[in-house]
Design an enzyme around this catalytic site. Structure first.
Site, PDB file in Angstrom:
ATOM      1  N   GLY A  10      -6.712   4.551   3.680  1.00  0.00           N
ATOM      2  CA  GLY A  10      -7.637   5.067   2.941  1.00  0.00           C
ATOM      3  C   GLY A  10      -8.305   6.124   4.221  1.00  0.00           C
ATOM      4  N   GLY A  11      -8.042   6.406   4.613  1.00  0.00           N
ATOM      5  CA  GLY A  11      -8.482   7.580   5.891  1.00  0.00           C
ATOM      6  C   GLY A  11      -8.749   8.644   4.829  1.00  0.00           C
ATOM      7  N   GLY A  14      -6.421   9.590   2.333  1.00  0.00           N
ATOM      8  CA  GLY A  14      -6.139   8.808   1.251  1.00  0.00           C
ATOM      9  C   GLY A  14      -7.597   8.778   0.318  1.00  0.00           C
ATOM     10  N   ARG A  84      -1.844  11.001  16.527  1.00  0.00           N
ATOM     11  CA  ARG A  84      -1.559  11.204  17.687  1.00  0.00           C
ATOM     12  C   ARG A  84      -2.886  11.313  18.720  1.00  0.00           C
ATOM     13  NH1 ARG A  84       0.245  14.288  22.756  1.00  0.00           N
ATOM     14  NH2 ARG A  84       2.025  13.158  24.150  1.00  0.00           N
ATOM     15  N   ASN A 102       4.686   4.049  14.145  1.00  0.00           N
ATOM     16  CA  ASN A 102       4.280   4.541  12.905  1.00  0.00           C
ATOM     17  C   ASN A 102       5.322   4.020  12.171  1.00  0.00           C
ATOM     18  OD1 ASN A 102       2.041   5.724  12.388  1.00  0.00           O
ATOM     19  ND2 ASN A 102       2.888   7.760  13.444  1.00  0.00           N
ATOM     20  N   HIS A 183       9.468  19.401   7.858  1.00  0.00           N
ATOM     21  CA  HIS A 183       8.233  19.755   7.245  1.00  0.00           C
ATOM     22  C   HIS A 183       8.255  19.240   9.479  1.00  0.00           C
ATOM     23  CE1 HIS A 183       4.188  19.792   6.827  1.00  0.00           C
ATOM     24  NE2 HIS A 183       3.844  18.116   7.117  1.00  0.00           N
TER      25      HIS A 183
HETATM   26  N1  APR Z   1      -1.195  -0.862   5.455  1.00  0.00           N
HETATM   27  C1  APR Z   1      -2.274   0.204   5.608  1.00  0.00           C
HETATM   28  N2  APR Z   1      -3.226   1.179   6.325  1.00  0.00           N
HETATM   29  C2  APR Z   1      -3.024   1.978   7.199  1.00  0.00           C
HETATM   30  C3  APR Z   1      -1.377   0.268   8.102  1.00  0.00           C
HETATM   31  C4  APR Z   1      -0.926  -0.119   7.460  1.00  0.00           C
HETATM   32  N3  APR Z   1      -0.112  -0.818   7.374  1.00  0.00           N
HETATM   33  N4  APR Z   1      -1.569   1.275   9.391  1.00  0.00           N
HETATM   34  C5  APR Z   1      -2.724   2.148   9.529  1.00  0.00           C
HETATM   35  N5  APR Z   1      -3.247   2.448   8.332  1.00  0.00           N
HETATM   36  C6  APR Z   1      -4.180   3.571   8.088  1.00  0.00           C
HETATM   37  C7  APR Z   1      -5.436   3.929   8.999  1.00  0.00           C
HETATM   38  O1  APR Z   1      -6.267   2.344   9.272  1.00  0.00           O
HETATM   39  C8  APR Z   1      -6.483   4.892   8.772  1.00  0.00           C
HETATM   40  O2  APR Z   1      -7.306   4.589   8.327  1.00  0.00           O
HETATM   41  O3  APR Z   1      -3.465   4.805   8.076  1.00  0.00           O
HETATM   42  C9  APR Z   1      -5.401   5.196   7.230  1.00  0.00           C
HETATM   43  C10 APR Z   1      -4.531   6.804   7.898  1.00  0.00           C
HETATM   44  O4  APR Z   1      -6.111   7.713   8.043  1.00  0.00           O
HETATM   45  P1  APR Z   1      -6.300   9.176   8.329  1.00  0.00           P
HETATM   46  O5  APR Z   1      -6.149   8.419  10.344  1.00  0.00           O
HETATM   47  O6  APR Z   1      -7.965   9.577   8.697  1.00  0.00           O
HETATM   48  O7  APR Z   1      -5.197  10.168   7.996  1.00  0.00           O
HETATM   49  P2  APR Z   1      -5.040  11.153   7.262  1.00  0.00           P
HETATM   50  O8  APR Z   1      -5.659  11.881   8.019  1.00  0.00           O
HETATM   51  O9  APR Z   1      -5.412  10.867   6.284  1.00  0.00           O
HETATM   52  O10 APR Z   1      -3.438  11.143   7.405  1.00  0.00           O
HETATM   53  C11 APR Z   1      -2.711  10.267   6.837  1.00  0.00           C
HETATM   54  O11 APR Z   1      -0.436  11.903   6.705  1.00  0.00           O
HETATM   55  O12 APR Z   1      -0.610  13.995   6.984  1.00  0.00           O
HETATM   56  C12 APR Z   1      -0.757  12.852   7.603  1.00  0.00           C
HETATM   57  O13 APR Z   1      -0.737  13.611   9.601  1.00  0.00           O
HETATM   58  C13 APR Z   1      -0.810  12.903   9.204  1.00  0.00           C
HETATM   59  O14 APR Z   1       0.341  10.881   9.136  1.00  0.00           O
HETATM   60  C14 APR Z   1      -0.529  11.206   8.426  1.00  0.00           C
HETATM   61  C15 APR Z   1      -1.573  10.877   7.714  1.00  0.00           C
END
Ligand code: APR
Length: 318
Positions: A10-11, A14, A84, A102, A183
């Site tokens: 939900g970052g 999401g 990263r 990851n 990609h």
């Molecule tokens: N289960 C659920 N959510 C998780 C888990 C998990 N095990 N581990 C991490 N997360 C959540 C994090 O808490 C974070 O809120 O995944 C979310 C990722 O969100 P962001 O860091 O904001 O990344 P975002 O910009 O949304 O990109 C997500 O897509 O384009 C790709 O490179 C980017 O790999 C990244 C992904």
């Protein structure tokens, strides 16, 4: 209307996905899972829900730290991962360390899907894209290759189209363009298939400028990262993934570039690679073979080799 869409992570991406689904009234139910405390996913969903009277949209939207809310999902969109970023001691994780972290997260996502949303269409956005979707495929029970795909090509092609439209001085709607392969910086913008109003792109944009545009396309993700200062592109990936969801949910039979499992197509077996696919009610209904120039074929081969190398690392990781 779709019954239920699940979003894992939900970052930034999401959050845009959840808000956009509500805004489009694309699904009756949305479930957002994120492990981040205190309960970030619940907070994001409450924020979006409180805007629903303004959107004029009645969607049941739920956020939680646990995967059980994915029960009954028709689609699961995976954005879970860690970027990263610098550690508190000022060092950065290596590429291998980051991949290992990851992949662990991806295994949790696969477990959640196995338990609560078996059979759902899976669209994965998390990076490294080709590796994560490959891992999901390996970890999801009896995974149907027609129902699992990575979102990369829609976005890479959109970037290519945007840059061409800008250079040609015409609407983005007049541009047809496709980017194939992995990609990463080996992705292959297909100039021979790039059209402006159905006409060869070279009629509108000089070859030298196209070289620069294709280079910019290959590095477009990094360009955004640099400008943002923290995080990566998040609106364009979310909107691109929804194009795939809509193509499947509305049985559009739309041809879009998809990171799909190849089983001999393009002389590739057992890897997820970006190729044009027909998306309809069964998911990936057909993989389209396009004629490439010898240069494009060689570039695609190189890109596939890069994907193969990353997938070998995935196979080696426990
Ligand atoms: N289960 C659920 N959510 C998780 C888990 C998990 N095990 N581990 C991490 N997360 C959540 C994090 O808490 C974070 O809120 O995944 C979310 C990722 O969100 P962001 O860091 O904001 O990344 P975002 O910009 O949304 O990109 C997500 O897509 O384009 C790709 O490179 C980017 O790999 C990244 C992904």
């Amino acid at each position: 209307m779709i019954n239920k869409i699940g979003i894992v992570g939900g970052g930034n991406i999401g959050g845009v996905l959840a808000a956009e689904i509500v805004s489009r009234r694309l699904a009756r139910n949305v479930a957002l899972v994120d492990v981040k405390g205190p309960d970030m996913a619940a907070g994001k969903c409450l924020d979006i829900a409180e805007a629903m009277p303004v959107y004029g949209s009645d969607v049941n939207i739920v956020g939680a730290k646990t995967y059980d809310i994915l029960a009954g999902c028709d689609f699961v969109i995976n954005t879970a991962g860690v970027p990263r970023t610098m550690r508190p001691d000022g060092t950065y994780p290596s590429r291998d360390e980051l991949l290992a972290i990851n992949l662990k997260i991806t295994d949790q996502v696969a477990d959640g899907i196995n338990k609560y949303a078996p059979g759902a269409f899976i669209i994965s956005i998390a990076n490294p894209l080709d590796a994560i979707v490959y891992r999901l495929y390996k970890k999801i029970n009896k995974c149907n290759p027609k129902r699992i795909m990575g979102m990369a090509g829609v976005l890479d092609s959109a970037r290519y189209k945007y840059f061409v439209a800008e250079a040609a001085g015409v609407s983005v709607e007049n541009i047809e363009a496709v980017v194939l392969g992995g990609h990463g910086d080996t992705m292959v913008p297909i100039r021979s298939a790039c059209r402006v109003y159905g006409l060869p792109v070279e009629q509108f944009v000089p070859a030298k400028k196209l070289d620069a545009i294709e280079d910019r396309t290959r590095n477009a993700g990094g360009e955004v990262v640099k400008l943002l200062g923290s995080g990566s592109a998040f609106v364009s990936p979310a909107i691109s993934a929804l194009e795939m969801v809509e193509a499947i949910a509305f049985d559009k039979k739309k041809i879009v570039p998809v990171c799909a499992l190849l089983q001999g197509e393009y002389s590739v077996k057992g890897l997820f690679v970006g190729v044009p696919c027909v998306l309809g009610k069964d998911g990936i209904e057909k993989i389209i073979k396009i004629k490439l120039t010898s240069e494009e074929s060689a570039a695609l081969k190189k890109s596939v080799a890069a994907v193969k190398k990353t997938c070998a690392e995935v196979d080696a990781a426990k």
